[in-house]
Scaffold this motif. Structure first.
Motif, PDB file in Angstrom:
ATOM      1  N   GLY A   1       0.794  -1.215   0.000  1.00  0.00           N
ATOM      2  CA  GLY A   1       0.000   0.000   0.000  1.00  0.00           C
ATOM      3  C   GLY A   1       0.827   1.266   0.000  1.00  0.00           C
ATOM      4  O   GLY A   1       0.495   2.242  -0.697  1.00  0.00           O
ATOM      5  N   ALA A   2       1.927   1.300   0.766  1.00  0.00           N
ATOM      6  CA  ALA A   2       2.752   2.508   0.818  1.00  0.00           C
ATOM      7  C   ALA A   2       3.357   2.800  -0.544  1.00  0.00           C
ATOM      8  O   ALA A   2       3.378   3.953  -1.000  1.00  0.00           O
ATOM      9  CB  ALA A   2       3.839   2.356   1.873  1.00  0.00           C
ATOM     10  N   ALA A   3       3.873   1.765  -1.209  1.00  0.00           N
ATOM     11  CA  ALA A   3       4.445   1.955  -2.546  1.00  0.00           C
ATOM     12  C   ALA A   3       3.373   2.397  -3.532  1.00  0.00           C
ATOM     13  O   ALA A   3       3.607   3.255  -4.396  1.00  0.00           O
ATOM     14  CB  ALA A   3       5.106   0.664  -3.016  1.00  0.00           C
ATOM     15  N   ALA A   4       2.175   1.827  -3.419  1.00  0.00           N
ATOM     16  CA  ALA A   4       1.087   2.199  -4.324  1.00  0.00           C
ATOM     17  C   ALA A   4       0.716   3.661  -4.150  1.00  0.00           C
ATOM     18  O   ALA A   4       0.467   4.381  -5.127  1.00  0.00           O
ATOM     19  CB  ALA A   4      -0.130   1.309  -4.068  1.00  0.00           C
ATOM     20  N   ARG A   5       0.691   4.132  -2.900  1.00  0.00           N
ATOM     21  CA  ARG A   5       0.341   5.534  -2.667  1.00  0.00           C
ATOM     22  C   ARG A   5       1.397   6.476  -3.240  1.00  0.00           C
ATOM     23  O   ARG A   5       1.071   7.544  -3.787  1.00  0.00           O
ATOM     24  CB  ARG A   5       0.167   5.771  -1.169  1.00  0.00           C
ATOM     25  N   LEU A   6       2.662   6.085  -3.155  1.00  0.00           N
ATOM     26  CA  LEU A   6       3.712   6.930  -3.726  1.00  0.00           C
ATOM     27  C   LEU A   6       3.643   6.939  -5.254  1.00  0.00           C
ATOM     28  O   LEU A   6       3.943   7.957  -5.889  1.00  0.00           O
ATOM     29  CB  LEU A   6       5.076   6.457  -3.242  1.00  0.00           C
ATOM     30  N   LEU A   7       3.259   5.825  -5.854  1.00  0.00           N
ATOM     31  CA  LEU A   7       3.073   5.808  -7.307  1.00  0.00           C
ATOM     32  C   LEU A   7       1.944   6.755  -7.708  1.00  0.00           C
ATOM     33  O   LEU A   7       2.045   7.481  -8.705  1.00  0.00           O
ATOM     34  CB  LEU A   7       2.756   4.388  -7.789  1.00  0.00           C
TER      35      LEU A   7
ATOM     36  N   ALA B   1       9.593   4.483  -2.407  1.00  0.00           N
ATOM     37  CA  ALA B   1       8.603   3.408  -2.486  1.00  0.00           C
ATOM     38  C   ALA B   1       9.231   2.025  -2.489  1.00  0.00           C
ATOM     39  O   ALA B   1       8.516   1.023  -2.451  1.00  0.00           O
ATOM     40  CB  ALA B   1       7.749   3.587  -3.744  1.00  0.00           C
ATOM     41  N   GLY B   2      10.562   1.955  -2.549  1.00  0.00           N
ATOM     42  CA  GLY B   2      11.235   0.665  -2.614  1.00  0.00           C
ATOM     43  C   GLY B   2      11.157   0.012  -3.969  1.00  0.00           C
ATOM     44  O   GLY B   2      11.371  -1.196  -4.104  1.00  0.00           O
ATOM     45  N   LEU B   3      10.880   0.803  -4.997  1.00  0.00           N
ATOM     46  CA  LEU B   3      10.714   0.265  -6.342  1.00  0.00           C
ATOM     47  C   LEU B   3      11.969   0.388  -7.196  1.00  0.00           C
ATOM     48  O   LEU B   3      11.946   0.056  -8.383  1.00  0.00           O
ATOM     49  CB  LEU B   3       9.534   0.963  -7.037  1.00  0.00           C
ATOM     50  N   LEU B   4      13.057   0.854  -6.600  1.00  0.00           N
ATOM     51  CA  LEU B   4      14.348   0.930  -7.303  1.00  0.00           C
ATOM     52  C   LEU B   4      15.426   0.271  -6.451  1.00  0.00           C
ATOM     53  O   LEU B   4      16.396   0.918  -6.030  1.00  0.00           O
ATOM     54  CB  LEU B   4      14.721   2.394  -7.584  1.00  0.00           C
ATOM     55  N   PRO B   5      15.302  -1.027  -6.161  1.00  0.00           N
ATOM     56  CA  PRO B   5      16.293  -1.667  -5.292  1.00  0.00           C
ATOM     57  C   PRO B   5      17.686  -1.726  -5.903  1.00  0.00           C
ATOM     58  O   PRO B   5      18.675  -1.799  -5.186  1.00  0.00           O
ATOM     59  CB  PRO B   5      15.724  -3.076  -5.090  1.00  0.00           C
TER      60      PRO B   5
ATOM     61  N   GLN C   1      -9.134   5.784  -8.360  1.00  0.00           N
ATOM     62  CA  GLN C   1      -9.432   4.352  -8.407  1.00  0.00           C
ATOM     63  C   GLN C   1      -8.283   3.544  -7.814  1.00  0.00           C
ATOM     64  O   GLN C   1      -8.491   2.602  -7.030  1.00  0.00           O
ATOM     65  CB  GLN C   1      -9.685   3.916  -9.853  1.00  0.00           C
ATOM     66  N   TRP C   2      -7.074   3.904  -8.190  1.00  0.00           N
ATOM     67  CA  TRP C   2      -5.868   3.222  -7.710  1.00  0.00           C
ATOM     68  C   TRP C   2      -5.785   3.283  -6.184  1.00  0.00           C
ATOM     69  O   TRP C   2      -5.540   2.268  -5.515  1.00  0.00           O
ATOM     70  CB  TRP C   2      -4.656   3.867  -8.368  1.00  0.00           C
ATOM     71  N   LEU C   3      -5.982   4.466  -5.619  1.00  0.00           N
ATOM     72  CA  LEU C   3      -5.883   4.628  -4.168  1.00  0.00           C
ATOM     73  C   LEU C   3      -7.000   3.892  -3.445  1.00  0.00           C
ATOM     74  O   LEU C   3      -6.809   3.401  -2.325  1.00  0.00           O
ATOM     75  CB  LEU C   3      -5.894   6.114  -3.810  1.00  0.00           C
ATOM     76  N   ARG C   4      -8.162   3.809  -4.072  1.00  0.00           N
ATOM     77  CA  ARG C   4      -9.257   3.051  -3.459  1.00  0.00           C
ATOM     78  C   ARG C   4      -8.880   1.575  -3.345  1.00  0.00           C
ATOM     79  O   ARG C   4      -9.150   0.922  -2.326  1.00  0.00           O
ATOM     80  CB  ARG C   4     -10.524   3.227  -4.272  1.00  0.00           C
ATOM     81  N   LEU C   5      -8.251   1.045  -4.361  1.00  0.00           N
ATOM     82  CA  LEU C   5      -7.795  -0.343  -4.319  1.00  0.00           C
ATOM     83  C   LEU C   5      -6.707  -0.528  -3.262  1.00  0.00           C
ATOM     84  O   LEU C   5      -6.730  -1.489  -2.485  1.00  0.00           O
ATOM     85  CB  LEU C   5      -7.258  -0.754  -5.693  1.00  0.00           C
ATOM     86  N   ALA C   6      -5.758   0.402  -3.215  1.00  0.00           N
ATOM     87  CA  ALA C   6      -4.647   0.285  -2.274  1.00  0.00           C
ATOM     88  C   ALA C   6      -5.108   0.364  -0.828  1.00  0.00           C
ATOM     89  O   ALA C   6      -4.485  -0.211   0.068  1.00  0.00           O
ATOM     90  CB  ALA C   6      -3.621   1.378  -2.560  1.00  0.00           C
ATOM     91  N   ALA C   7      -6.211   1.079  -0.586  1.00  0.00           N
ATOM     92  CA  ALA C   7      -6.674   1.294   0.784  1.00  0.00           C
ATOM     93  C   ALA C   7      -7.429   0.097   1.346  1.00  0.00           C
ATOM     94  O   ALA C   7      -7.645   0.021   2.566  1.00  0.00           O
ATOM     95  CB  ALA C   7      -7.572   2.531   0.838  1.00  0.00           C
ATOM     96  N   LEU C   8      -7.844  -0.846   0.520  1.00  0.00           N
ATOM     97  CA  LEU C   8      -8.690  -1.935   1.008  1.00  0.00           C
ATOM     98  C   LEU C   8      -7.960  -2.814   2.021  1.00  0.00           C
ATOM     99  O   LEU C   8      -8.474  -3.087   3.107  1.00  0.00           O
ATOM    100  CB  LEU C   8      -9.185  -2.781  -0.172  1.00  0.00           C
ATOM    101  N   THR C   9      -6.756  -3.272   1.663  1.00  0.00           N
ATOM    102  CA  THR C   9      -5.992  -4.129   2.583  1.00  0.00           C
ATOM    103  C   THR C   9      -4.523  -3.744   2.653  1.00  0.00           C
ATOM    104  O   THR C   9      -3.769  -4.360   3.402  1.00  0.00           O
ATOM    105  CB  THR C   9      -6.069  -5.614   2.155  1.00  0.00           C
TER     106      THR C   9
END
Length: 448
Positions: free
Chosen positions: A49-55, A95-99, A286-294
């Motif tokens: 969720g944290a990475a999704a919110r940063l995206l 977001a941890g998306l560039l390891p 829409q993206w944030l709604r999905l990320a917020a579910l779980t």
């Protein structure tokens, strides 16, 4: 009909690359007509969720406020400004998306999206995803893979085995995995704990073969006959790495359908939700709604999202909320089987605004004018970016004279005007009594 990939990439006529791979990434942006494009690799589609919110923040602050889902379960940002590269990289790093910045374009891993989430009682291959990703990022040699090289991790249901991966791992049982490379008829059974390392060994085998061939091949299928990968050669490399392996024919697996929209009943007290994004495009809301579910998401190679971990008693209500948000949640939704490339105005190659034309046809589908069991893909040019794989589909390609339409078992149509497409599609999308194979396309330019 489009020509088969095998005709375009026969090993009797090896592909010889005269330039390096220019596939876009998160750090190497691609200039499009609607601004710059960034493709963010999300191995296995697994996203917190944290990475999704940063995206979403990046899409809102730097892009056009949307996220596009790709046919490899990755995410794209469009409409980026020319000078945003540093700020985008900083957000993605948070977001941890560039390891591993040197490896960010080679982290192309797809996995069965419902693995471990449904009642199929198949082995859970989700843990293989971060294990393979860590091995890739730690390997200096792996940085030499092209941005088009693909790993597929299948839990035995046969969904991602249809995606023409370069290296495939199939869970054979709880203790073993079958490993093979593209085009092989024989694979190798390896212990499940060694499966990610075995996949990396296979990628190294390809890199050595490509170097020896001198053709700058990007994918396994581009290697010339004298440098084709073999199960025996791969087995020898695995033995040298201490990975036991035994030969096994690659099975003629039935190709499983991708996850359909709806509630996925889990093996325990939780359920998952499976939804699709119309034309693979989500607003940040829409993206944030999905990320917020779980706080967890799985992006699928079919431009969908699976949300795991919902209490079973709340799953139906949550799905209804996603329907209200404009996502595809029902099996009979006309958007379920419609895909399209970017088209105008984002792509200079496109001859039409294919998304607008698709919306018009789907509008007609509400009254039954263009429904049917076959999927349909709208392409702005002959490259057919993002076309379906592993299934029969109707092929619509924009030309200066209108749309060319090809469908299994039917005569092709040429120059169909947009206002006549709904009627033409109504006929083309009905499955004929003796359907021909799915339309096949040249293995051309990478389909994102």
């Amino acid at each position: 009909m489009p020509q088969p990939p095998s005709a375009a990439t026969s090993r009797d006529e090896p592909v010889i690359r005269d330039r390096g791979d220019a596939c876009p990434g998160a750090l190497r942006l691609h200039a499009a007509d609607d601004g710059f494009l960034a493709r963010v690799r999300i191995p296995g589609g697994l996203l917190g969720g944290a990475a999704a919110r940063l995206l979403a923040e990046a899409a809102d602050r730097l892009g056009d406020g949307h996220l596009d889902l790709t046919s490899r379960g990755n995410a794209q940002l469009r409409g980026l400004g020319a000078g945003c590269g540093g700020e985008l990289a900083a957000l993605l790093d948070r977001a941890g998306l560039l390891p591993a910045p040197t490896h960010e374009r080679v982290r192309n891993i797809v996995a069965s999206p419902l693995t471990g989430l449904d009642r199929r009682e198949l082995p859970d291959v989700a843990p293989w995803v971060p294990a393979l990703d860590r091995l890739l990022c730690a390997s200096g040699a792996a940085a030499g893979l092209s941005g088009r090289f693909l790993f597929a991790l299948d839990d035995g249901r046969g969904d991602v085995t249809s995606l023409a991966a370069d290296v495939t791992l199939l869970a054979w049982d709880a203790d073993r995995a079958l490993l093979w490379t593209a085009g092989a008829r024989e694979g190798l059974l390896v212990p499940a704990p060694h499966a990610p390392r075995a996949a990396l060994v296979a990628a190294g085998y390809f890199l050595d073969a490509a170097r020896a061939a001198g053709t700058r091949a990007w994918r396994v299928g581009e290697l010339p006959p004298g440098h084709a990968l073999t199960a025996a050669g791969l087995g020898a490399r695995l033995a040298a790495e201490g990975v036991p392996a035994s030969p096994e024919p690659v099975p003629e697996h039935p190709r499983a359908a991708p996850p359909g929209p709806g509630v996925v009943t889990g093996p325990g007290p939780t359920s998952a939700l499976s939804v699709l994004a119309p034309l693979g495009r989500l607003t940040t809301a829409q993206w944030l709604r999905l990320a917020a579910l779980t706080g967890r998401m799985r992006l699928t190679p079919w431009r969908g999202v699976v949300v795991p971990g919902l209490p079973a008693r709340t799953a139906a209500a949550a799905l209804a909320g996603l329907a209200d948000a404009g996502l595809v949640t029902a099996p009979d939704d006309p958007w379920r089987s419609v895909t399209a490339c970017t088209g105008r105005p984002g792509c200079a190659r496109s001859h039409a605004d294919v998304r607008a034309d698709a919306r018009a046809a789907v509008g007609a589908a509400v009254t039954g004018a263009a429904r049917g069991p076959l999927a349909v893909h709208w392409s702005g040019c002959e490259r057919r970016c993002g076309h379906p794989r592993g299934t029969a589909w109707v092929d619509l390609v924009a030309t200066p004279q209108g749309y060319d339409l090809a469908a299994p078992g039917r005569d092709p149509l040429h120059g169909v005007p947009p206002d006549a497409l709904a009627t033409a599609l109504a006929d083309a999308r009905r499955t004929p009594q003796n359907p021909a194979p799915a339309p096949r396309v040249p293995q051309a330019p990478y389909t994102p």
